[in-house]
Design a protein around this motif. Structure first.
Motif, mmCIF file in Angstrom:
data_model
loop_
_atom_site.group_PDB
_atom_site.id
_atom_site.type_symbol
_atom_site.label_atom_id
_atom_site.label_comp_id
_atom_site.label_asym_id
_atom_site.label_seq_id
_atom_site.Cartn_x
_atom_site.Cartn_y
_atom_site.Cartn_z
ATOM 1 N N ASP A 175 0.945 -1.290 -0.116
ATOM 2 C CA ASP A 175 -0.109 0.040 0.202
ATOM 3 C C ASP A 175 1.006 1.051 0.116
ATOM 4 O OD1 ASP A 175 -1.612 1.983 0.464
ATOM 5 O OD2 ASP A 175 -2.630 1.193 2.332
ATOM 6 N N THR A 176 1.168 1.920 -1.236
ATOM 7 C CA THR A 176 1.852 2.908 -1.345
ATOM 8 C C THR A 176 1.580 4.312 -0.673
ATOM 9 O OG1 THR A 176 1.304 3.423 -3.529
ATOM 10 C CG2 THR A 176 3.268 1.904 -3.293
ATOM 11 N N ALA A 177 0.092 4.415 -0.707
ATOM 12 C CA ALA A 177 -0.417 5.626 0.425
ATOM 13 C C ALA A 177 0.187 5.426 1.758
ATOM 14 C CB ALA A 177 -1.757 5.550 0.221
ATOM 15 N N PHE A 178 0.079 4.174 2.395
ATOM 16 C CA PHE A 178 0.450 4.178 3.748
ATOM 17 C C PHE A 178 1.968 4.022 3.858
ATOM 18 C CE2 PHE A 178 1.417 1.481 7.578
ATOM 19 C CZ PHE A 178 0.421 2.105 8.438
ATOM 20 N N PHE A 179 2.564 3.053 2.904
ATOM 21 C CA PHE A 179 4.132 3.097 2.915
ATOM 22 C C PHE A 179 4.610 4.098 2.215
ATOM 23 C CE2 PHE A 179 2.575 -0.940 4.378
ATOM 24 C CZ PHE A 179 3.269 -1.137 5.594
ATOM 25 N N ASP A 180 4.820 5.307 2.273
ATOM 26 C CA ASP A 180 5.208 6.312 1.280
ATOM 27 C C ASP A 180 6.630 6.968 1.976
ATOM 28 O OD1 ASP A 180 6.074 8.230 -0.093
ATOM 29 O OD2 ASP A 180 3.797 9.253 -0.232
ATOM 30 N N PRO A 181 7.522 6.557 1.505
ATOM 31 C CA PRO A 181 8.672 6.817 2.107
ATOM 32 C C PRO A 181 9.119 8.415 2.191
ATOM 33 C CG PRO A 181 9.357 5.827 0.246
ATOM 34 C CD PRO A 181 7.759 5.751 0.270
ATOM 35 N N GLU A 182 8.358 9.017 1.122
ATOM 36 C CA GLU A 182 8.346 10.565 1.177
ATOM 37 C C GLU A 182 7.638 11.300 2.224
ATOM 38 O OE1 GLU A 182 10.233 12.083 -1.124
ATOM 39 O OE2 GLU A 182 10.851 10.071 -1.809
ATOM 40 N N LEU A 183 7.054 10.687 2.936
ATOM 41 C CA LEU A 183 6.173 11.181 4.186
ATOM 42 C C LEU A 183 6.739 11.199 5.476
ATOM 43 C CD1 LEU A 183 2.483 9.923 3.376
ATOM 44 C CD2 LEU A 183 3.471 12.268 2.880
ATOM 45 N N TYR A 184 8.007 10.306 5.491
ATOM 46 C CA TYR A 184 8.614 10.103 6.836
ATOM 47 C C TYR A 184 10.136 10.312 6.618
ATOM 48 C CZ TYR A 184 4.101 7.819 7.292
ATOM 49 O OH TYR A 184 2.930 7.726 7.546
ATOM 50 N N GLU A 185 10.781 10.721 7.848
ATOM 51 C CA GLU A 185 12.195 10.678 7.783
ATOM 52 C C GLU A 185 12.684 9.165 8.219
ATOM 53 O OE1 GLU A 185 14.671 12.989 7.332
ATOM 54 O OE2 GLU A 185 12.929 14.114 6.115
#
Length: 197
Positions: A175-185
Protein backbone atom coordinates in the motif's frame (compact mmCIF):
# COMPACT_ATOMS: atom_id res chain seq x y z
CA UNK A 1 10.63 -18.89 -14.55
CA UNK A 2 8.10 -16.45 -15.89
CA UNK A 3 6.61 -13.71 -13.77
CA UNK A 4 2.85 -13.28 -13.67
CA UNK A 5 3.15 -10.08 -15.70
CA UNK A 6 5.08 -11.79 -18.51
CA UNK A 7 2.55 -14.60 -18.85
CA UNK A 8 0.46 -14.61 -22.01
CA UNK A 9 -2.97 -16.19 -21.92
CA UNK A 10 -5.47 -16.81 -24.70
CA UNK A 11 -7.84 -14.39 -22.94
CA UNK A 12 -7.77 -11.02 -21.23
CA UNK A 13 -8.55 -10.92 -17.52
CA UNK A 14 -10.51 -7.70 -18.00
CA UNK A 15 -13.06 -9.67 -20.07
CA UNK A 16 -14.08 -11.77 -17.04
CA UNK A 17 -15.27 -11.00 -13.54
CA UNK A 18 -12.44 -11.41 -11.01
CA UNK A 19 -13.33 -12.90 -7.62
CA UNK A 20 -10.62 -12.84 -4.92
CA UNK A 21 -11.49 -15.28 -2.14
CA UNK A 22 -9.38 -14.88 1.00
CA UNK A 23 -9.55 -14.60 4.80
CA UNK A 24 -9.69 -10.86 4.17
CA UNK A 25 -11.60 -9.97 7.36
CA UNK A 26 -9.70 -12.32 9.68
CA UNK A 27 -6.45 -10.49 10.41
CA UNK A 28 -3.09 -12.17 9.92
CA UNK A 29 -0.73 -12.53 6.97
CA UNK A 30 -3.09 -13.79 4.29
CA UNK A 31 -5.63 -11.15 5.32
CA UNK A 32 -3.22 -8.20 5.16
CA UNK A 33 -1.85 -9.39 1.82
CA UNK A 34 -5.37 -9.79 0.38
CA UNK A 35 -6.32 -6.30 1.54
CA UNK A 36 -3.25 -4.82 -0.15
CA UNK A 37 -4.09 -6.62 -3.40
CA UNK A 38 -7.71 -5.50 -3.15
CA UNK A 39 -6.77 -1.84 -2.73
CA UNK A 40 -4.81 -2.03 -5.98
CA UNK A 41 -7.20 -4.26 -7.91
CA UNK A 42 -10.29 -2.26 -7.00
CA UNK A 43 -9.23 0.54 -9.37
CA UNK A 44 -8.65 -1.74 -12.38
CA UNK A 45 -10.91 -1.76 -15.46
CA UNK A 46 -12.67 -5.06 -14.74
CA UNK A 47 -15.28 -6.34 -12.34
CA UNK A 48 -13.35 -7.00 -9.13
CA UNK A 49 -14.99 -8.55 -6.10
CA UNK A 50 -14.02 -10.37 -2.92
CA UNK A 51 -15.46 -13.09 -0.75
CA UNK A 52 -14.51 -14.05 2.82
CA UNK A 53 -12.96 -17.51 2.70
CA UNK A 54 -10.99 -20.05 4.76
CA UNK A 55 -11.34 -18.36 8.17
CA UNK A 56 -14.05 -16.73 10.23
CA UNK A 57 -14.32 -12.94 10.26
CA UNK A 58 -12.73 -11.23 13.27
CA UNK A 59 -15.02 -8.35 14.30
CA UNK A 60 -12.30 -6.58 16.31
CA UNK A 61 -9.98 -6.66 13.31
CA UNK A 62 -12.69 -5.28 11.02
CA UNK A 63 -13.54 -2.52 13.51
CA UNK A 64 -9.88 -1.44 13.48
CA UNK A 65 -9.59 -1.06 9.70
CA UNK A 66 -8.99 2.49 8.44
CA UNK A 67 -12.19 4.03 7.03
CA UNK A 68 -10.98 4.11 3.41
CA UNK A 69 -9.87 0.47 3.59
CA UNK A 70 -13.13 -0.64 5.20
CA UNK A 71 -15.03 1.17 2.41
CA UNK A 72 -13.14 -0.65 -0.35
CA UNK A 73 -13.59 -3.98 1.44
CA UNK A 74 -17.32 -3.38 1.95
CA UNK A 75 -17.89 -2.61 -1.74
CA UNK A 76 -15.69 -5.50 -2.95
CA UNK A 77 -17.39 -7.98 -0.60
CA UNK A 78 -20.85 -6.76 -1.64
CA UNK A 79 -19.97 -7.41 -5.31
CA UNK A 80 -18.65 -10.85 -4.27
CA UNK A 81 -22.11 -11.93 -3.08
CA UNK A 82 -23.36 -11.81 -6.69
CA UNK A 83 -23.31 -15.32 -8.23
CA UNK A 84 -21.94 -13.81 -11.47
CA UNK A 85 -18.67 -13.09 -9.62
CA UNK A 86 -17.82 -16.79 -9.36
CA UNK A 87 -18.21 -17.50 -13.10
CA UNK A 88 -14.91 -15.96 -14.22
CA UNK A 89 -11.37 -15.70 -12.91
CA UNK A 90 -11.26 -16.90 -9.27
CA UNK A 91 -8.27 -16.54 -6.95
CA UNK A 92 -8.23 -18.81 -3.88
CA UNK A 93 -5.88 -16.98 -1.50
CA UNK A 94 -5.13 -19.27 1.44
CA UNK A 95 -3.30 -22.43 2.36
CA UNK A 96 -4.15 -25.11 -0.22
CA UNK A 97 -5.77 -27.38 2.37
CA UNK A 98 -8.72 -24.94 2.38
CA UNK A 99 -9.23 -25.24 -1.40
CA UNK A 100 -12.11 -27.38 -2.62
CA UNK A 101 -12.52 -30.01 -1.43
CA UNK A 102 -11.64 -28.33 1.85
CA UNK A 103 -10.26 -30.44 4.65
CA UNK A 104 -12.05 -28.06 7.04
CA UNK A 105 -15.64 -29.15 7.71
CA UNK A 106 -18.30 -26.79 6.39
CA UNK A 107 -16.23 -24.50 4.16
CA UNK A 108 -17.30 -26.19 0.94
CA UNK A 109 -20.93 -25.45 1.87
CA UNK A 110 -20.23 -21.84 2.93
CA UNK A 111 -17.64 -20.65 0.39
CA UNK A 112 -16.09 -23.35 -1.80
CA UNK A 113 -12.94 -22.17 -3.53
CA UNK A 114 -12.77 -22.46 -6.40
CA UNK A 115 -16.51 -22.41 -7.04
CA UNK A 116 -17.56 -25.10 -9.53
CA UNK A 117 -18.73 -22.36 -11.96
CA UNK A 118 -15.27 -20.73 -12.19
CA UNK A 119 -13.88 -20.52 -15.73
CA UNK A 120 -10.27 -20.24 -14.48
CA UNK A 121 -8.92 -21.06 -11.01
CA UNK A 122 -5.81 -19.64 -9.39
CA UNK A 123 -4.27 -20.50 -6.04
CA UNK A 124 -2.35 -17.81 -4.16
CA UNK A 125 -0.26 -19.29 -1.40
CA UNK A 126 3.18 -19.62 0.13
CA UNK A 127 5.11 -21.90 2.45
CA UNK A 128 8.31 -20.60 4.03
CA UNK A 129 10.28 -23.84 4.07
CA UNK A 130 12.11 -26.09 1.62
CA UNK A 131 9.26 -28.51 0.86
CA UNK A 132 5.46 -28.86 0.84
CA UNK A 133 2.96 -31.25 2.36
CA UNK A 134 2.04 -33.92 -0.24
CA UNK A 135 -1.63 -32.89 -0.05
CA UNK A 136 -0.69 -29.32 -1.03
CA UNK A 137 1.12 -30.57 -4.14
CA UNK A 138 -2.02 -32.36 -5.36
CA UNK A 139 -4.19 -29.31 -4.65
CA UNK A 140 -1.79 -26.93 -6.42
CA UNK A 141 -1.68 -29.19 -9.47
CA UNK A 142 -5.50 -29.13 -9.63
CA UNK A 143 -5.45 -25.33 -10.19
CA UNK A 144 -4.96 -23.62 -13.55
CA UNK A 145 -2.22 -21.44 -12.00
CA UNK A 146 -0.53 -20.99 -8.64
CA UNK A 147 0.79 -17.54 -7.69
CA UNK A 148 3.64 -17.45 -5.19
CA UNK A 149 5.48 -14.40 -3.82
CA UNK A 150 9.06 -15.25 -4.82
CA UNK A 151 11.43 -17.29 -6.95
CA UNK A 152 12.28 -19.25 -3.78
CA UNK A 153 8.68 -20.49 -3.73
CA UNK A 154 8.82 -21.45 -7.42
CA UNK A 155 11.84 -23.63 -6.68
CA UNK A 156 10.47 -25.26 -3.52
CA UNK A 157 6.98 -25.87 -4.95
CA UNK A 158 8.42 -27.37 -8.17
CA UNK A 159 10.91 -29.52 -6.24
CA UNK A 160 8.00 -30.86 -4.17
CA UNK A 161 6.14 -31.89 -7.34
CA UNK A 162 3.97 -28.92 -8.36
CA UNK A 163 3.88 -28.58 -12.15
CA UNK A 164 6.34 -25.74 -12.79
CA UNK A 165 4.31 -24.50 -15.78
CA UNK A 166 1.53 -23.54 -13.32
CA UNK A 167 3.80 -21.49 -11.03
CA UNK A 168 4.17 -17.72 -11.33
CA UNK A 169 5.80 -15.11 -9.16
CA UNK A 170 3.42 -12.37 -8.07
CA UNK A 171 5.23 -10.35 -5.42
CA UNK A 172 3.41 -9.13 -2.36
CA UNK A 173 1.41 -5.95 -2.78
CA UNK A 174 2.40 -2.78 -0.94
CA UNK A 175 0.00 0.00 0.00
CA UNK A 176 2.08 2.92 -1.31
CA UNK A 177 -0.29 5.47 0.24
CA UNK A 178 0.48 4.03 3.69
CA UNK A 179 4.12 3.08 3.08
CA UNK A 180 5.21 6.30 1.37
CA UNK A 181 8.89 6.99 2.15
CA UNK A 182 8.47 10.63 1.11
CA UNK A 183 6.20 11.23 4.11
CA UNK A 184 8.70 10.13 6.75
CA UNK A 185 12.23 10.71 7.89
CA UNK A 186 14.28 7.58 8.40
CA UNK A 187 14.96 6.49 11.95
CA UNK A 188 18.52 7.28 12.96
CA UNK A 189 20.41 4.09 13.65
CA UNK A 190 23.37 4.37 16.00
CA UNK A 191 26.57 3.97 13.99
CA UNK A 192 25.01 5.02 10.66
CA UNK A 193 26.33 8.37 9.42
CA UNK A 194 23.89 9.13 6.57
CA UNK A 195 20.85 7.90 4.74
CA UNK A 196 21.61 5.31 2.03
CA UNK A 197 21.01 6.54 -1.51
Amino acid sequence: SMSYYEHSRPFKIRDWPVLWMAPVLSGGGYSSEAISFALGMNAKPFTFSMRQFAEQQDRKFVAGLPVHVAGVMEKSLARGRDRFAETGFVICHSTPDAWRPSKFPGWDEVAPCPPSEAMYSVGRTMFETDSLPKEWVERCNAMDEVWVPSEFHIQTFAAAGVDKSKLYVLGEAVDTAFFDPELYEPIKIPGESERPK
